[in-house]
Scaffold this motif. Structure first.
Motif, PDB file in Angstrom:
ATOM      1  N   ILE A 389      33.174  61.225  38.622  1.00 58.76           N
ATOM      2  CA  ILE A 389      34.511  61.670  38.213  1.00 58.76           C
ATOM      3  C   ILE A 389      35.220  60.566  37.429  1.00 58.76           C
ATOM      4  O   ILE A 389      35.796  60.804  36.366  1.00 58.76           O
ATOM      5  N   TYR A 390      35.157  59.350  37.957  1.00 54.25           N
ATOM      6  CA  TYR A 390      35.764  58.216  37.243  1.00 54.25           C
ATOM      7  C   TYR A 390      35.108  58.023  35.881  1.00 54.25           C
ATOM      8  O   TYR A 390      35.774  57.720  34.892  1.00 54.25           O
ATOM      9  N   PHE A 391      33.802  58.191  35.851  1.00 56.00           N
ATOM     10  CA  PHE A 391      33.047  57.934  34.623  1.00 56.00           C
ATOM     11  C   PHE A 391      33.445  58.899  33.509  1.00 56.00           C
ATOM     12  O   PHE A 391      33.648  58.489  32.366  1.00 56.00           O
ATOM     13  N   ILE A 392      33.562  60.192  33.845  1.00 55.15           N
ATOM     14  CA  ILE A 392      33.812  61.184  32.801  1.00 55.15           C
ATOM     15  C   ILE A 392      35.298  61.413  32.538  1.00 55.15           C
ATOM     16  O   ILE A 392      35.661  61.908  31.467  1.00 55.15           O
ATOM     17  N   SER A 393      36.165  61.035  33.502  1.00 53.15           N
ATOM     18  CA  SER A 393      37.585  61.375  33.345  1.00 53.15           C
ATOM     19  C   SER A 393      38.535  60.209  33.622  1.00 53.15           C
ATOM     20  O   SER A 393      39.746  60.409  33.616  1.00 53.15           O
ATOM     21  N   GLY A 394      37.998  59.030  33.883  1.00 52.25           N
ATOM     22  CA  GLY A 394      38.864  57.908  34.220  1.00 52.25           C
ATOM     23  C   GLY A 394      39.227  57.019  33.048  1.00 52.25           C
ATOM     24  O   GLY A 394      40.030  56.097  33.199  1.00 52.25           O
ATOM     25  N   LYS A 395      38.629  57.287  31.868  1.00 55.22           N
ATOM     26  CA  LYS A 395      38.867  56.464  30.673  1.00 55.22           C
ATOM     27  C   LYS A 395      38.704  54.979  30.986  1.00 55.22           C
ATOM     28  O   LYS A 395      39.558  54.136  30.631  1.00 55.22           O
ATOM     29  N   LEU A 396      37.606  54.652  31.664  1.00 51.38           N
ATOM     30  CA  LEU A 396      37.354  53.271  32.075  1.00 51.38           C
ATOM     31  C   LEU A 396      36.817  52.442  30.916  1.00 51.38           C
ATOM     32  O   LEU A 396      36.207  52.963  29.982  1.00 51.38           O
ATOM     33  N   LYS A 397      37.035  51.155  31.001  1.00 51.19           N
ATOM     34  CA  LYS A 397      36.517  50.216  30.012  1.00 51.19           C
ATOM     35  C   LYS A 397      35.441  49.357  30.673  1.00 51.19           C
ATOM     36  O   LYS A 397      35.700  48.700  31.676  1.00 51.19           O
ATOM     37  N   PHE A 398      34.240  49.372  30.103  1.00 55.65           N
ATOM     38  CA  PHE A 398      33.111  48.645  30.665  1.00 55.65           C
ATOM     39  C   PHE A 398      32.860  47.365  29.873  1.00 55.65           C
ATOM     40  O   PHE A 398      33.074  47.326  28.658  1.00 55.65           O
ATOM     41  N   ASP A 399      32.373  46.348  30.579  1.00 58.35           N
ATOM     42  CA  ASP A 399      32.081  45.090  29.902  1.00 58.35           C
ATOM     43  C   ASP A 399      30.597  44.734  29.937  1.00 58.35           C
ATOM     44  O   ASP A 399      30.231  43.577  29.817  1.00 58.35           O
ATOM     45  N   TYR A 400      29.731  45.776  30.104  1.00 52.84           N
ATOM     46  CA  TYR A 400      28.311  45.485  30.009  1.00 52.84           C
ATOM     47  C   TYR A 400      27.934  45.305  28.548  1.00 52.84           C
ATOM     48  O   TYR A 400      28.646  45.765  27.650  1.00 52.84           O
ATOM     49  N   PRO A 401      26.790  44.629  28.274  1.00 57.24           N
ATOM     50  CA  PRO A 401      26.413  44.374  26.878  1.00 57.24           C
ATOM     51  C   PRO A 401      26.258  45.676  26.107  1.00 57.24           C
ATOM     52  O   PRO A 401      25.722  46.659  26.618  1.00 57.24           O
ATOM     53  N   LEU A 402      26.736  45.687  24.882  1.00 56.46           N
ATOM     54  CA  LEU A 402      26.559  46.868  24.042  1.00 56.46           C
ATOM     55  C   LEU A 402      25.120  46.943  23.584  1.00 56.46           C
ATOM     56  O   LEU A 402      24.522  45.949  23.186  1.00 56.46           O
ATOM     57  N   TYR A 403      24.545  48.155  23.660  1.00 57.27           N
ATOM     58  CA  TYR A 403      23.164  48.341  23.214  1.00 57.27           C
ATOM     59  C   TYR A 403      23.196  49.228  21.998  1.00 57.27           C
ATOM     60  O   TYR A 403      23.659  50.359  22.038  1.00 57.27           O
TER      61      TYR A 403
END
Length: 405
Positions: A389-403
């Motif tokens: 739910i957080y992933f699809i609707s939380g508008k989260l910002k991730f700091d993992y390396p961009l691939y």
């Protein structure tokens, strides 16, 4: 430039880390082999933070090299700090406690971002699904923990199910930002307590919430009144309309016991005229001419819809009171029951004229949630469901390396 240097560049290794050895094994008759890259640090290097105490062998799965599985192996130093403690040095290609490289995790997350079910992503990455779920949960929890929820003023609350018919989750939404800020198992009043506590921990004081939009759930009402005393309550327009439509359909069912011709006409009396075909409109008109009681119920339903057009609170209040009197005079019991419910939730319905709040945003979010649930064929693990739910609707910002592909 030799192969070790090429792989060092590809892995973005910097001093003191360097490739010591690359070993490829490929059994005869098998297309997929394995590449083992052994990494070491320069002899005598002093790591920041303390003196090297000893080393431990670690292994991480990396992205495949063509079709071949790839693993990194390294002697990871443990240093002795000034206070006498022993700490393991963090390697630049993986996070602590993970059996995967950062690039492996980033690509796994990219697959999920492309709306691929976790089980399918696990098949592509050739690992057990639970290992991908562990990676997924780590990055979701990290991003959600760092998310800013301090400026929320308008809160929408609704429930959704993780599996068909049960295992409910209460979802709290920032109505201005149109994003889920918190999700918690259950749908009782205690879920609102947990939402309020989460917001406080995020710097959002309870008195900061000035408006809420919910359905007519007694548990939600109780939870809002207890936790957000300064907030107005607006009952969702679509839930109320649904309630009136249910009263209309009960009348149709009662009439159908005497008139079999009403079978199959449920939505003829629930849909707006603009959504009906010309033949359906004609059928409805003919039926209403023949059945006065049904016609009166339909008139009440249509008159109630006029309430939503009022912008002035006093006028809206007067009109709703007038409509309730009409219902009582009609003697139509399903609508009389509806009036009792409306009177019990009077102020939350009237407040709509001031806030114009609806759960339309939540319904849109819930549609995305249910689509994800359908792709996954339900969620047995409630924590995985909440993280999705957080992933699809939380508008989260991730700091993992961009691939980049």
């Amino acid at each position: 430039m030799n192969s070790n240097q090429i792989f060092e560049m590809a892995l973005c290794l910097e001093k003191p880390w360097q490739i010591k050895e690359i070993v490829m094994t490929k059994p005869d008759g098998v297309n997929q082999g394995q590449i083992d890259i052994h990494i070491d640090f320069e002899r005598g290097h002093k790591f920041h933070g303390g003196k090297t105490h000893d080393t431990v062998e670690r292994t991480w799965q990396h992205l495949n090299f063509f079709q071949h599985k790839c693993f990194l192996h390294a002697r990871v130093p443990r240093i002795q700090t000034a206070d006498g403690k022993t700490e393991t040095v963090k390697v630049p290609w993986a996070r602590p406690g993970s059996g995967f490289t950062l690039m492996f995790e980033a690509y796994s997350m990219l697959l999920i971002e492309s709306e691929m079910p976790v089980t399918k992503a696990a098949d592509i990455m050739d690992v057990y699904p639970q290992r991908i779920w562990n990676v997924f949960s780590y990055w979701i929890n990290k991003a959600h923990k760092s998310a800013d929820h301090s400026g929320i003023e308008i809160l929408g609350i609704d429930e959704t199910s993780s599996k068909k018919g049960h295992s409910y989750v209460t979802v709290a939404v920032d109505m201005d930002e149109r994003k889920v800020v918190y999700a918690v198992p259950g749908k009782g009043a205690d879920t609102i307590d947990k939402v309020a506590k989460h917001l406080e921990n995020k710097g959002c004081k309870r008195e900061q919430i000035r408006q809420t939009c919910i359905d007519m759930s007694p548990a939600f009402v109780s939870g809002i009144l207890h936790n957000f005393k300064d907030a107005s309550i607006t009952f969702d327009k679509f839930h109320i309309v649904k309630f009136i439509n249910e009263a209309m359909d009960k009348v149709r069912k009662l009439e159908r016991k005497e008139f079999a011709m009403l079978k199959g006409y449920k939505y003829t009396f629930l849909k707006n005229n603009r959504n009906l075909s010309e033949s359906a409109k004609e059928d409805k008109y003919n039926i209403l001419m023949l059945m006065p009681n049904l016609a009166n119920a339909y008139r009440l339903k249509e008159l109630f819809n006029e309430f939503w057009t009022f912008k002035d609170k006093e006028q809206a209040t007067a009109y709703l009171a007038y409509w309730c009197d009409l219902v009582k005079e009609s003697g139509i019991f399903p609508f009389i029951d509806a009036v009792k419910t409306i009177q019990a939730h009077w102020f939350g319905i009237i407040t709509y004229t001031e806030t114009n709040l609806t759960n339309g945003i939540l319904e849109g979010i819930n549609s995305k949630i249910q689509l994800a649930k359908k792709r996954a064929r339900g969620y047995r693990n409630i924590s995985n469901f909440i993280n999705m739910i957080y992933f699809i609707s939380g508008k989260l910002k991730f700091d993992y390396p961009l691939y980049s592909t």
